[in-house]
Scaffold this motif. Structure first.
Motif, PDB file in Angstrom:
ATOM      1  N   SER A 144     -32.605  -6.939  14.994  1.00 14.27           N
ATOM      2  CA  SER A 144     -32.934  -5.516  15.079  1.00 14.27           C
ATOM      3  C   SER A 144     -34.103  -5.308  16.045  1.00 14.27           C
ATOM      4  CB  SER A 144     -33.271  -4.984  13.696  1.00 14.27           C
ATOM      5  OG  SER A 144     -33.794  -3.678  13.770  1.00 14.27           O
ATOM      6  N   GLU A 147     -32.939  -5.869  19.615  1.00 14.54           N
ATOM      7  CA  GLU A 147     -32.163  -4.725  20.127  1.00 14.54           C
ATOM      8  C   GLU A 147     -33.081  -3.585  20.549  1.00 14.54           C
ATOM      9  OE1 GLU A 147     -29.462  -3.777  16.959  1.00 14.54           O
ATOM     10  OE2 GLU A 147     -28.226  -5.542  17.348  1.00 14.54           O
ATOM     11  N   LYS A 148     -34.131  -3.332  19.753  1.00 14.45           N
ATOM     12  CA  LYS A 148     -35.070  -2.268  20.096  1.00 14.45           C
ATOM     13  C   LYS A 148     -35.817  -2.582  21.394  1.00 14.45           C
ATOM     14  CE  LYS A 148     -35.699  -0.586  15.417  1.00 14.45           C
ATOM     15  NZ  LYS A 148     -36.552  -0.481  14.246  1.00 14.45           N
ATOM     16  N   ASP A 150     -34.694  -4.444  23.831  1.00 13.67           N
ATOM     17  CA  ASP A 150     -33.728  -4.290  24.920  1.00 13.67           C
ATOM     18  C   ASP A 150     -33.530  -2.822  25.260  1.00 13.67           C
ATOM     19  OD1 ASP A 150     -33.298  -6.955  25.404  1.00 13.67           O
ATOM     20  OD2 ASP A 150     -31.515  -7.112  24.102  1.00 13.67           O
ATOM     21  N   THR A 151     -33.479  -1.958  24.248  1.00  7.52           N
ATOM     22  CA  THR A 151     -33.304  -0.519  24.456  1.00  7.52           C
ATOM     23  C   THR A 151     -34.485   0.044  25.244  1.00  7.52           C
ATOM     24  OG1 THR A 151     -32.111  -0.352  22.370  1.00  7.52           O
ATOM     25  CG2 THR A 151     -32.927   1.705  23.302  1.00  7.52           C
ATOM     26  N   LEU A 152     -35.691  -0.349  24.835  1.00  9.23           N
ATOM     27  CA  LEU A 152     -36.887   0.111  25.552  1.00  9.23           C
ATOM     28  C   LEU A 152     -36.879  -0.387  26.989  1.00  9.23           C
ATOM     29  CD1 LEU A 152     -39.658  -0.365  22.848  1.00  9.23           C
ATOM     30  CD2 LEU A 152     -38.782   1.795  23.737  1.00  9.23           C
ATOM     31  N   LYS A 153     -36.441  -1.599  27.170  1.00 11.96           N
ATOM     32  CA  LYS A 153     -36.407  -2.189  28.504  1.00 11.96           C
ATOM     33  C   LYS A 153     -35.439  -1.417  29.407  1.00 11.96           C
ATOM     34  CE  LYS A 153     -35.863  -6.773  30.514  1.00 11.96           C
ATOM     35  NZ  LYS A 153     -35.467  -8.141  30.269  1.00 11.96           N
ATOM     36  N   VAL A 154     -34.289  -1.080  28.870  1.00 15.73           N
ATOM     37  CA  VAL A 154     -33.281  -0.339  29.645  1.00 15.73           C
ATOM     38  C   VAL A 154     -33.816   1.045  29.990  1.00 15.73           C
ATOM     39  CG1 VAL A 154     -30.994   0.728  29.521  1.00 15.73           C
ATOM     40  CG2 VAL A 154     -31.325  -1.627  28.735  1.00 15.73           C
ATOM     41  N   LYS A 155     -34.447   1.726  29.036  1.00 15.13           N
ATOM     42  CA  LYS A 155     -34.998   3.057  29.295  1.00 15.13           C
ATOM     43  C   LYS A 155     -36.074   2.982  30.372  1.00 15.13           C
ATOM     44  CE  LYS A 155     -34.243   5.230  24.810  1.00 15.13           C
ATOM     45  NZ  LYS A 155     -34.888   5.777  23.616  1.00 15.13           N
ATOM     46  N   ASP A 156     -36.916   1.980  30.294  1.00 19.49           N
ATOM     47  CA  ASP A 156     -37.986   1.822  31.273  1.00 19.49           C
ATOM     48  C   ASP A 156     -37.412   1.575  32.658  1.00 19.49           C
ATOM     49  OD1 ASP A 156     -40.762   1.608  31.981  1.00 19.49           O
ATOM     50  OD2 ASP A 156     -40.421  -0.579  32.202  1.00 19.49           O
ATOM     51  N   ASN A 158     -34.514   2.584  33.758  1.00 20.86           N
ATOM     52  CA  ASN A 158     -33.915   3.837  34.207  1.00 20.86           C
ATOM     53  C   ASN A 158     -34.986   4.786  34.739  1.00 20.86           C
ATOM     54  OD1 ASN A 158     -31.352   3.021  33.605  1.00 20.86           O
ATOM     55  ND2 ASN A 158     -31.309   3.971  31.568  1.00 20.86           N
TER      56      ASN A 158
END
Length: 168
Positions: A144, A147-148, A150-156, A158
């Motif tokens: 968990s 995953e969080k 990775d999500t932050l990394k993708v948003k950053d 972008n």
């Protein structure tokens, strides 16, 4: 002469062999008759002559030895090497050297075993830590969290892409 000896005062303690002559002279000398003094002077002269003769004989013998060594090709360096070799052989065959060598050898073996044991223990601990970190990565909490991140990394990434395209 017995009367002279009885009347003569003798020091209670005689000078030790090798004692400084100045110290001896400072002490009161025993009263000697003129005949005793003359006998001592004669004996002193004989002993000094013997010393001189012995010194001359010794010097002649030393010269003879040096000449023989020169003829045989024996140098001071060769003698030094021989003396050192002989001395080292005497040291290495001594009981103290053998005992010390044996003790140091045993100590070295024990130290080697101890270091090997410590190294094995460290290796096992590191392996345990590695296994624990792998098992930690498979827990639901870790997944968990991963995953969080990775999500932050993708948003950053972008947001970074958008700011680069606006400024470019």
């Amino acid at each position: 002469m017995e009367d002279a000896d009885q009347g003569a005062q003798r020091p209670e303690s005689l000078a030790e062999v090798g004692e400084d002559a100045v110290t001896t002279v400072g002490q009161s000398a025993p009263a000697l008759t003129e005949q005793e003094k003359e006998e001592l002077r004669e004996e002193l002269a004989k002993v000094e002559d013997e010393i001189l003769t012995l010194s001359q004989v010794l010097a002649a013998k030393e010269k003879q030895v040096a000449e023989m060594k020169r003829k045989l090709g024996i140098t001071s360096l060769n003698e030094l090497k021989q003396n050192l070799t002989k001395g080292w052989q005497e040291v290495t065959t001594s009981a103290a050297y053998k005992k010390t060598s044996e003790t140091l050898s045993q100590a070295g073996q024990k130290a080697t075993a101890a270091f090997s044991s410590v190294g094995s223990a460290i290796s096992r601990k590191l392996e345990d830590v590695r296994l624990q970190s792998n098992s930690f990565g498979n827990t639901p909490t870790f997944k968990s969290f991963e995953e969080k991140v990775d999500t932050l990394k993708v948003k950053d990434e972008n947001n970074e892409d958008k700011s680069n395209s606006v400024s470019g």
